[in-house]
Design an enzyme around this catalytic site. Sequence first.
Site, mmCIF file in Angstrom:
data_model
loop_
_atom_site.group_PDB
_atom_site.id
_atom_site.type_symbol
_atom_site.label_atom_id
_atom_site.label_comp_id
_atom_site.label_asym_id
_atom_site.label_seq_id
_atom_site.Cartn_x
_atom_site.Cartn_y
_atom_site.Cartn_z
ATOM 1 N N GLY A 25 0.719 -1.135 -0.014
ATOM 2 C CA GLY A 25 0.028 -0.043 0.130
ATOM 3 C C GLY A 25 0.916 1.105 0.130
ATOM 4 O O GLY A 25 0.626 2.206 -0.854
ATOM 5 N N ARG A 29 7.197 1.787 1.131
ATOM 6 C CA ARG A 29 7.429 0.281 1.042
ATOM 7 C C ARG A 29 8.038 -0.178 -0.244
ATOM 8 O O ARG A 29 8.853 -0.883 -0.432
ATOM 9 C CB ARG A 29 6.387 -0.396 1.699
ATOM 10 C CG ARG A 29 7.086 -1.647 2.461
ATOM 11 C CD ARG A 29 5.800 -2.527 2.752
ATOM 12 N NE ARG A 29 5.059 -1.675 3.779
ATOM 13 C CZ ARG A 29 3.799 -1.983 3.649
ATOM 14 N NH1 ARG A 29 2.919 -2.810 3.146
ATOM 15 N NH2 ARG A 29 2.863 -1.277 4.877
ATOM 16 N N ARG A 48 1.692 11.249 -8.762
ATOM 17 C CA ARG A 48 1.035 11.322 -7.607
ATOM 18 C C ARG A 48 1.727 10.717 -6.326
ATOM 19 O O ARG A 48 1.230 10.386 -5.222
ATOM 20 C CB ARG A 48 -0.317 10.673 -7.465
ATOM 21 C CG ARG A 48 -1.290 11.193 -8.452
ATOM 22 C CD ARG A 48 -2.656 10.756 -8.568
ATOM 23 N NE ARG A 48 -3.640 11.418 -9.432
ATOM 24 C CZ ARG A 48 -4.723 12.035 -8.976
ATOM 25 N NH1 ARG A 48 -4.859 12.393 -7.520
ATOM 26 N NH2 ARG A 48 -5.484 12.670 -10.042
ATOM 27 N N ARG A 92 -0.308 -8.726 -3.424
ATOM 28 C CA ARG A 92 -0.250 -7.412 -2.495
ATOM 29 C C ARG A 92 0.787 -7.993 -1.200
ATOM 30 O O ARG A 92 0.505 -8.919 -0.750
ATOM 31 C CB ARG A 92 -1.543 -7.267 -2.195
ATOM 32 C CG ARG A 92 -1.871 -6.447 -0.941
ATOM 33 C CD ARG A 92 -3.214 -5.860 -0.689
ATOM 34 N NE ARG A 92 -3.494 -5.444 0.848
ATOM 35 C CZ ARG A 92 -2.926 -4.705 1.645
ATOM 36 N NH1 ARG A 92 -1.971 -3.725 0.953
ATOM 37 N NH2 ARG A 92 -3.035 -4.218 2.567
ATOM 38 N N SER A 95 -0.197 -4.662 5.138
ATOM 39 C CA SER A 95 -0.276 -4.787 6.645
ATOM 40 C C SER A 95 -1.774 -4.818 6.869
ATOM 41 O O SER A 95 -2.501 -4.715 6.071
ATOM 42 C CB SER A 95 0.129 -3.621 7.175
ATOM 43 O OG SER A 95 -0.481 -2.239 6.959
ATOM 44 N N SER A 209 0.165 -5.889 11.806
ATOM 45 C CA SER A 209 0.726 -4.646 12.252
ATOM 46 C C SER A 209 0.170 -3.907 13.572
ATOM 47 O O SER A 209 0.741 -3.037 14.199
ATOM 48 C CB SER A 209 0.999 -3.567 11.209
ATOM 49 O OG SER A 209 -0.454 -3.221 10.786
ATOM 50 N N ASP A 210 -0.898 -4.469 13.841
ATOM 51 C CA ASP A 210 -1.692 -3.958 15.165
ATOM 52 C C ASP A 210 -2.923 -4.958 15.493
ATOM 53 O O ASP A 210 -3.371 -5.944 14.318
ATOM 54 C CB ASP A 210 -2.285 -2.754 14.655
ATOM 55 C CG ASP A 210 -3.436 -2.778 13.702
ATOM 56 O OD1 ASP A 210 -4.553 -2.641 14.044
ATOM 57 O OD2 ASP A 210 -2.895 -2.576 12.476
ATOM 58 N N ARG A 224 6.392 -0.184 9.729
ATOM 59 C CA ARG A 224 5.493 -0.906 8.617
ATOM 60 C C ARG A 224 6.063 -0.925 7.292
ATOM 61 O O ARG A 224 6.072 -1.470 6.607
ATOM 62 C CB ARG A 224 4.164 -0.294 8.766
ATOM 63 C CG ARG A 224 3.234 -0.617 9.839
ATOM 64 C CD ARG A 224 1.887 -0.199 9.809
ATOM 65 N NE ARG A 224 1.780 1.290 9.322
ATOM 66 C CZ ARG A 224 1.448 2.169 10.457
ATOM 67 N NH1 ARG A 224 1.448 1.787 11.486
ATOM 68 N NH2 ARG A 224 1.362 3.722 10.071
#
Length: 239
Positions: A25, A29, A48, A92, A95, A209-210, A224
Amino acid sequence: MSSSIPTPHITAKANAFAKTVLMPGDPLRAKFIAENFLETPKKVNEVRGMLGYTGTYNGSPVSVMGSGMGCASIGIYSYELFNFYKVDSIIRVGSAGSINMELELGDIIMGTGACTDSNYPDAFARCPGKFAPTASFELMLKAHKAAEALGSKIHAGNILSSDVFYNDDSVGTNAWLRMGILGVEMEAAALYTNAARAGKQALCICTISDKVFDRTQHMTAKQRETSFTKMIEIALAML
C-alpha cells in the site's frame, strides 16, 4: 475504456512492468523493496507519488509499485496494470489488523478470500447474487511452498477488506470474529475482483501490524515501512 498507455495514473511505457508485480500500500515500502531486494531497479512511475520500480530478483524480472489505501485506490492501479500493461500476477504485500485472537504482531496471513463492506465488487460482478472475491489457488500454493522453504509460518484463511478504518461498530467486528476472519485490511477484495474480471492472478499476503481488539499493540509507521522482510522474502521466493 481505452487501453492506451501511459494512463492517467501511470506514466510508464509499454513493457515497463514485469509480468509479476508486488504491491504494497505504501509507496515508500515499494521504494524500500526495490532498493533492498531487487537487482538494478529502475523507477518506472512516480505520478501522485505512487512509486513503481522494475528490476530482477535472482535473475527473474519483477516489479514493485504502491497501491495507496482502500479498494478505490488499488482498484485503479491494479486494473491498469492487468488490462493496460498486461501484468499477469499481482501479489499484495500489505499490513493488516488481527481479528483472530491468536495472531501476534509480525505474524503473516494469506487471504484465501476477501469478505468486504465495500461495493467495489458490484462494479463488475453484476451477478444474480453476491460475488465472492478469492485469491489465485496457484499463487497460494506457491506462497505456502515458499514459506515452508524459508522456515516461515503463514496463516491462510478468510480476511476482511473494509472501506472504514475508524468506526464504533464493535458488534460488527465481533461478528467477523465469529465467522473466522483472520484480519482486516482495505484492498484485497478490489484486487481479487479485478483479477477475476481480467482473467489474471492475485494474492494478498499481509503482516499483522496491530490488533483490532487491543489498540495498545501496534507497529510504528517506520516499522511498517521497513520491517516486513519475511513477507517480502516469501513473495519474492514465489518467482
